[in-house]
Design a protein around this motif. Structure first.
Motif, PDB file in Angstrom:
ATOM      1  N   UNK A 180       1.053  -1.270   0.302  1.00  0.00           N
ATOM      2  CA  UNK A 180      -0.140  -0.106   0.236  1.00  0.00           C
ATOM      3  C   UNK A 180       0.883   1.254  -0.073  1.00  0.00           C
ATOM      4  N   UNK A 181       0.665   1.955  -0.997  1.00  0.00           N
ATOM      5  CA  UNK A 181       1.352   3.449  -1.065  1.00  0.00           C
ATOM      6  C   UNK A 181       0.174   4.540  -0.980  1.00  0.00           C
ATOM      7  N   UNK A 182       0.684   5.955  -0.688  1.00  0.00           N
ATOM      8  CA  UNK A 182      -0.007   6.942  -0.844  1.00  0.00           C
ATOM      9  C   UNK A 182       0.958   7.714  -1.677  1.00  0.00           C
ATOM     10  N   UNK A 183       0.440   7.958  -3.017  1.00  0.00           N
ATOM     11  CA  UNK A 183       1.226   8.669  -3.926  1.00  0.00           C
ATOM     12  C   UNK A 183       0.385   9.297  -4.896  1.00  0.00           C
ATOM     13  N   UNK A 184       0.427  10.685  -5.070  1.00  0.00           N
ATOM     14  CA  UNK A 184      -0.382  11.533  -5.825  1.00  0.00           C
ATOM     15  C   UNK A 184       0.465  11.655  -7.257  1.00  0.00           C
ATOM     16  N   UNK A 185      -0.218  11.630  -8.421  1.00  0.00           N
ATOM     17  CA  UNK A 185       0.122  11.984  -9.665  1.00  0.00           C
ATOM     18  C   UNK A 185       0.489  13.341  -9.788  1.00  0.00           C
ATOM     19  N   UNK A 186      -0.183  14.179  -8.902  1.00  0.00           N
ATOM     20  CA  UNK A 186       0.190  15.571  -9.037  1.00  0.00           C
ATOM     21  C   UNK A 186       0.996  16.201  -8.003  1.00  0.00           C
ATOM     22  N   UNK A 187       1.020  15.410  -6.776  1.00  0.00           N
ATOM     23  CA  UNK A 187       1.664  16.208  -5.650  1.00  0.00           C
ATOM     24  C   UNK A 187       3.077  15.347  -5.587  1.00  0.00           C
ATOM     25  N   UNK A 188       3.134  14.129  -5.891  1.00  0.00           N
ATOM     26  CA  UNK A 188       4.483  13.156  -5.666  1.00  0.00           C
ATOM     27  C   UNK A 188       4.796  12.579  -7.058  1.00  0.00           C
ATOM     28  N   UNK A 189       4.794  13.417  -8.271  1.00  0.00           N
ATOM     29  CA  UNK A 189       5.153  12.729  -9.447  1.00  0.00           C
ATOM     30  C   UNK A 189       6.594  11.809  -9.609  1.00  0.00           C
ATOM     31  N   UNK A 190       7.613  12.359  -9.170  1.00  0.00           N
ATOM     32  CA  UNK A 190       8.723  11.639  -9.032  1.00  0.00           C
ATOM     33  C   UNK A 190       8.774  10.624  -8.259  1.00  0.00           C
ATOM     34  N   UNK A 191       8.207  10.540  -7.080  1.00  0.00           N
ATOM     35  CA  UNK A 191       8.007   9.484  -6.084  1.00  0.00           C
ATOM     36  C   UNK A 191       7.276   8.218  -6.842  1.00  0.00           C
ATOM     37  N   UNK A 192       6.211   8.862  -7.525  1.00  0.00           N
ATOM     38  CA  UNK A 192       5.079   7.636  -8.118  1.00  0.00           C
ATOM     39  C   UNK A 192       6.182   7.229  -9.307  1.00  0.00           C
ATOM     40  N   UNK A 193       6.578   7.670  -9.919  1.00  0.00           N
ATOM     41  CA  UNK A 193       7.495   7.350 -11.203  1.00  0.00           C
ATOM     42  C   UNK A 193       8.683   6.177 -10.623  1.00  0.00           C
ATOM     43  N   UNK A 194       9.313   6.612  -9.750  1.00  0.00           N
ATOM     44  CA  UNK A 194      10.270   5.606  -8.952  1.00  0.00           C
ATOM     45  C   UNK A 194       9.542   4.375  -8.731  1.00  0.00           C
ATOM     46  N   UNK A 195       8.508   4.620  -7.796  1.00  0.00           N
ATOM     47  CA  UNK A 195       7.780   3.357  -7.415  1.00  0.00           C
ATOM     48  C   UNK A 195       7.403   2.454  -8.308  1.00  0.00           C
ATOM     49  N   UNK A 196       6.663   3.028  -9.375  1.00  0.00           N
ATOM     50  CA  UNK A 196       6.214   2.174 -10.456  1.00  0.00           C
ATOM     51  C   UNK A 196       7.248   1.535 -11.188  1.00  0.00           C
ATOM     52  N   UNK A 197       8.479   2.115 -11.141  1.00  0.00           N
ATOM     53  CA  UNK A 197       9.702   1.433 -11.798  1.00  0.00           C
ATOM     54  C   UNK A 197      10.292   0.222 -11.275  1.00  0.00           C
ATOM     55  N   UNK A 198      10.146   0.708  -9.784  1.00  0.00           N
ATOM     56  CA  UNK A 198      11.003  -0.305  -9.013  1.00  0.00           C
ATOM     57  C   UNK A 198      10.258  -1.484  -8.314  1.00  0.00           C
ATOM     58  N   UNK A 199       8.844  -1.259  -8.334  1.00  0.00           N
ATOM     59  CA  UNK A 199       7.888  -2.491  -7.561  1.00  0.00           C
ATOM     60  C   UNK A 199       7.809  -3.643  -8.522  1.00  0.00           C
ATOM     61  N   UNK A 200       7.969  -4.648  -8.019  1.00  0.00           N
ATOM     62  CA  UNK A 200       7.611  -6.184  -8.721  1.00  0.00           C
ATOM     63  C   UNK A 200       6.305  -6.537  -8.876  1.00  0.00           C
ATOM     64  N   UNK A 201       5.319  -5.410  -8.163  1.00  0.00           N
ATOM     65  CA  UNK A 201       3.859  -5.893  -8.344  1.00  0.00           C
ATOM     66  C   UNK A 201       3.201  -6.329  -9.752  1.00  0.00           C
ATOM     67  N   UNK A 202       2.453  -7.450  -9.808  1.00  0.00           N
ATOM     68  CA  UNK A 202       2.106  -7.745 -11.051  1.00  0.00           C
ATOM     69  C   UNK A 202       0.659  -6.928 -11.626  1.00  0.00           C
ATOM     70  N   UNK A 203       0.170  -6.462 -10.644  1.00  0.00           N
ATOM     71  CA  UNK A 203      -1.098  -5.754 -10.998  1.00  0.00           C
ATOM     72  C   UNK A 203      -1.284  -4.336 -10.081  1.00  0.00           C
TER      73      UNK A 203
END
Length: 129
Positions: free
Chosen positions: A33-56
């Motif tokens: 579970x993460x709280x990441x806003x596309x507007x308020x945390x775009x860089x953190x969101x980008x990093x998370x999506x690239x690094x997570x191994x989540x399948x969905x």
């Protein structure tokens, strides 16, 4: 490896995430579970999506609801959008999620329907088993 990443655009959407978490837990599906806003945390969101191994991904967002589409633009893994009834009865968020451009698909469940998003994620994970 985690099966599902549940991302909230705002901590105020936690009650909807809890519906999804309940279904994932009952089905023995691992999640983060993460709280990441596309507007308020775009860089953190980008990093998370690239690094997570989540399948969905399950992306929960209201108002402009850019979160699911932004995630889908950064990965080829399935993204399920959950519109939140913050304003306009959630229709603004619903329309934002379902109106993705070609090549950036996002599945969308009903307004505030985090549990259905989790049920869909479970079905996606079972494909090919």
């Amino acid at each position: 490896m985690v099966d599902v990443a549940v991302i909230l655009g705002s901590a105020s959407d936690r009650a909807i995430a809890d519906k999804a978490i309940e279904v994932l837990t009952k089905n023995n599906v691992s999640f983060e579970l993460q709280v990441l806003s596309a507007h308020r945390n775009p860089d953190e969101l980008d990093t998370f999506v690239k690094k997570t191994d989540a399948r969905v991904f399950i992306a929960i967002a209201g108002l402009a609801a850019a979160l699911p589409g932004v995630i889908a633009s950064k990965t080829s893994r399935p993204v399920i959008g959950v519109p939140v009834s913050a304003k306009l009865g959630g229709l603004d968020a619903l329309l934002s999620i379902v109106q993705m451009p070609k090549g950036v698909p996002v599945a969308c469940v009903g307004i505030d329907n985090g549990d259905n998003a989790a049920h869909l994620a479970v079905r996606i994970l079972k494909v090919g088993q």
